[in-house]
Design a protein around this motif. Structure first.
Motif, mmCIF file in Angstrom:
data_model
loop_
_atom_site.group_PDB
_atom_site.id
_atom_site.type_symbol
_atom_site.label_atom_id
_atom_site.label_comp_id
_atom_site.label_asym_id
_atom_site.label_seq_id
_atom_site.Cartn_x
_atom_site.Cartn_y
_atom_site.Cartn_z
ATOM 1 N N LYS A 65 0.671 -1.161 -0.047
ATOM 2 C CA LYS A 65 0.065 0.058 -0.240
ATOM 3 C C LYS A 65 0.901 1.327 -0.061
ATOM 4 N N VAL A 66 0.625 1.950 -1.069
ATOM 5 C CA VAL A 66 1.526 3.252 -0.938
ATOM 6 C C VAL A 66 0.627 4.547 -0.483
ATOM 7 N N SER A 67 1.221 5.457 0.438
ATOM 8 C CA SER A 67 0.533 6.373 1.126
ATOM 9 C C SER A 67 1.701 7.745 1.243
ATOM 10 N N SER A 68 1.254 8.747 1.565
ATOM 11 C CA SER A 68 2.096 9.979 1.703
ATOM 12 C C SER A 68 2.053 10.055 3.214
ATOM 13 N N LEU A 69 3.036 10.604 3.854
ATOM 14 C CA LEU A 69 3.306 11.067 5.039
ATOM 15 C C LEU A 69 2.072 12.270 5.563
ATOM 16 N N ALA A 70 1.803 12.829 4.709
ATOM 17 C CA ALA A 70 0.444 13.896 4.913
ATOM 18 C C ALA A 70 -0.552 12.868 5.219
ATOM 19 N N GLU A 71 -0.649 11.802 4.446
ATOM 20 C CA GLU A 71 -2.044 11.047 4.638
ATOM 21 C C GLU A 71 -1.872 10.237 6.095
ATOM 22 N N ARG A 72 -0.698 9.920 6.295
ATOM 23 C CA ARG A 72 -0.162 9.022 7.435
ATOM 24 C C ARG A 72 0.905 9.227 8.404
ATOM 25 N N PRO A 73 0.646 10.520 8.818
ATOM 26 C CA PRO A 73 1.798 11.081 9.816
ATOM 27 C C PRO A 73 2.351 10.189 10.822
ATOM 28 N N GLU A 74 1.438 9.235 11.176
ATOM 29 C CA GLU A 74 2.089 8.379 12.259
ATOM 30 C C GLU A 74 3.228 7.314 11.902
ATOM 31 N N MET A 75 3.186 7.363 10.534
ATOM 32 C CA MET A 75 4.496 6.512 9.991
ATOM 33 C C MET A 75 5.522 7.183 9.710
ATOM 34 N N TYR A 76 5.717 8.426 10.278
ATOM 35 C CA TYR A 76 6.938 9.051 10.147
ATOM 36 C C TYR A 76 8.103 8.509 10.656
ATOM 37 N N ARG A 77 8.212 7.943 11.951
ATOM 38 C CA ARG A 77 9.336 7.444 12.344
ATOM 39 C C ARG A 77 10.057 6.273 11.509
ATOM 40 N N GLN A 78 8.982 5.385 11.094
ATOM 41 C CA GLN A 78 9.424 4.254 10.335
ATOM 42 C C GLN A 78 9.722 4.644 9.001
ATOM 43 N N VAL A 79 9.227 5.675 8.410
ATOM 44 C CA VAL A 79 9.961 6.149 7.091
ATOM 45 C C VAL A 79 11.261 6.761 7.030
ATOM 46 N N VAL A 80 11.414 7.698 7.955
ATOM 47 C CA VAL A 80 12.644 8.331 8.058
ATOM 48 C C VAL A 80 14.084 7.538 8.576
ATOM 49 N N GLU A 81 13.518 6.373 9.522
ATOM 50 C CA GLU A 81 14.443 5.635 10.156
ATOM 51 C C GLU A 81 14.650 4.228 9.220
ATOM 52 N N MET A 82 14.026 4.033 7.963
ATOM 53 C CA MET A 82 14.288 2.790 7.175
ATOM 54 C C MET A 82 15.598 2.799 6.843
ATOM 55 N N PRO A 83 16.203 1.733 6.962
ATOM 56 C CA PRO A 83 17.666 1.170 6.467
ATOM 57 C C PRO A 83 17.759 1.640 4.970
ATOM 58 N N ASP A 84 18.974 1.954 4.692
ATOM 59 C CA ASP A 84 19.113 2.103 3.294
ATOM 60 C C ASP A 84 20.491 1.662 2.767
ATOM 61 N N THR A 85 21.168 1.482 1.781
ATOM 62 C CA THR A 85 22.500 1.308 1.422
ATOM 63 C C THR A 85 23.278 2.229 0.805
ATOM 64 N N TRP A 86 23.203 3.492 1.144
ATOM 65 C CA TRP A 86 23.835 4.604 0.580
ATOM 66 C C TRP A 86 25.339 4.404 0.931
ATOM 67 N N PRO A 87 26.122 4.675 -0.152
ATOM 68 C CA PRO A 87 27.558 4.807 0.396
ATOM 69 C C PRO A 87 27.666 5.643 1.234
ATOM 70 N N GLU A 88 28.614 5.550 2.411
ATOM 71 C CA GLU A 88 29.075 6.351 3.312
ATOM 72 C C GLU A 88 29.470 7.867 3.124
ATOM 73 N N LEU A 89 30.200 8.011 1.934
ATOM 74 C CA LEU A 89 30.331 9.264 1.565
ATOM 75 C C LEU A 89 29.283 10.226 1.142
ATOM 76 N N MET A 90 28.336 9.561 0.834
ATOM 77 C CA MET A 90 26.948 10.256 0.665
ATOM 78 C C MET A 90 26.292 10.805 1.644
ATOM 79 N N LEU A 91 26.700 10.442 2.907
ATOM 80 C CA LEU A 91 26.069 11.027 4.344
ATOM 81 C C LEU A 91 26.853 12.264 4.772
ATOM 82 N N HIS A 92 27.934 12.518 3.862
ATOM 83 C CA HIS A 92 28.450 13.975 4.314
ATOM 84 C C HIS A 92 28.467 15.092 3.478
ATOM 85 N N ASP A 93 27.558 15.263 2.832
ATOM 86 C CA ASP A 93 27.180 16.222 1.903
ATOM 87 C C ASP A 93 26.486 17.438 2.577
ATOM 88 N N PHE A 94 27.139 18.306 3.159
ATOM 89 C CA PHE A 94 26.412 19.459 3.915
ATOM 90 C C PHE A 94 25.196 20.056 3.297
#
Length: 252
Positions: free
Chosen positions: A4-33
């Motif tokens: 099921k696809v939703s937006s955070l505007a529709e489902r604000p209670e999912m905020y923490r799950q969405v922003v804390e979802m694991p990813d596989t970005w290379p470490e260097l990409m986490l340091h772009d100011f």
């Protein structure tokens, strides 16, 4: 996989799950100011442009971030009245929040990221989230989505110029790169290269800590996951990574 696809505007209670979802970005990409200063604001200030997919257990397994901005604006912040910026991902983030703060009416939506949780990768979710992003932009009255696309296999050829890599095609005419190909299959076309889409400048001590590499010689250093080499300057004690992306345009 039932999703099921939703937006955070529709489902604000999912905020923490969405922003804390694991990813596989290379470490260097986490340091772009620029990215660090603005990316986290999207979920709180533009939640209608943050989509997520949840599985039958109610777990967020993918998300798609985009931002609305005024591409046709003249003059402000170096804008050229409709020309996509050479500074790509970083620049569009800055413009989006400038426009939000100033109350400027946006005319375009830019894709920012599509992330699939590691355990759900390889299931076609990235393409489904791209389609949902396009549909969401259309539902908000926009007629195009632009995307500073990070070619997913470019890191295997860090010394190949992006201007060559971006336009390489297969026998069927689709892009050689898998992520460029997903966008092309969705109807997007390549319109430009963004040669300086993201920039990470840091001390050599920081680069050594992030990568485990010695950074003990001047010149170009290939870093796993990087699309181009990092420029190392021993005398001045810093390294600079300037990532190119590929601008693609989706007409809705």
């Amino acid at each position: 996989m039932e999703l099921k696809v939703s937006s955070l505007a529709e489902r604000p209670e999912m905020y923490r799950q969405v922003v804390e979802m694991p990813d596989t970005w290379p470490e260097l990409m986490l340091h772009d100011f620029t990215g660090n200063a603005h990316y986290g604001r999207i979920a709180t200030e533009l939640p209608e442009y943050v989509l997520f997919a949840e599985d039958e257990r109610g777990e967020a397994v993918a998300h798609a971030y985009s931002v609305p901005f005024a591409l046709a604006a003249e003059g402000r912040g170096g804008r050229g009245g409709g020309e996509l910026p050479a500074r790509g991902w970083d620049q569009v983030l800055v413009w989006a929040f400038q426009d939000l703060r100033a109350g400027t009416r946006p005319d375009t939506v830019s894709a920012i990221s599509i992330v699939v949780s590691p355990h759900a990768q390889g299931t076609g979710l990235s393409g489904r989230m791209l389609a949902a992003m396009r549909d969401n932009a259309a539902a908000h009255g926009f007629h195009e989505v632009v995307a500073p696309v990070r070619p997913s296999a470019k890191h295997l050829e860090p010394r190949t110029p992006i201007t060559e890599y971006a336009y390489r095609v297969r026998e069927d005419g689709l892009p050689h790169d898998p992520w460029l190909r997903v966008h092309a299959r969705a109807g997007a076309t390549i319109v430009a290269v963004a040669p300086a889409s993201m920039c990470v400048a840091a001390s050599l001590e920081e680069w050594r800590a992030w990568t485990g590499l010695p950074f003990d010689r001047d010149g170009e250093v290939e870093v796993p996951g990087a699309l181009v080499p990092v420029r190392c300057d021993l005398e001045h004690g810093y390294g600079v990574y300037v990532e190119p992306n590929v601008w693609m345009r989706h007409t809705l």
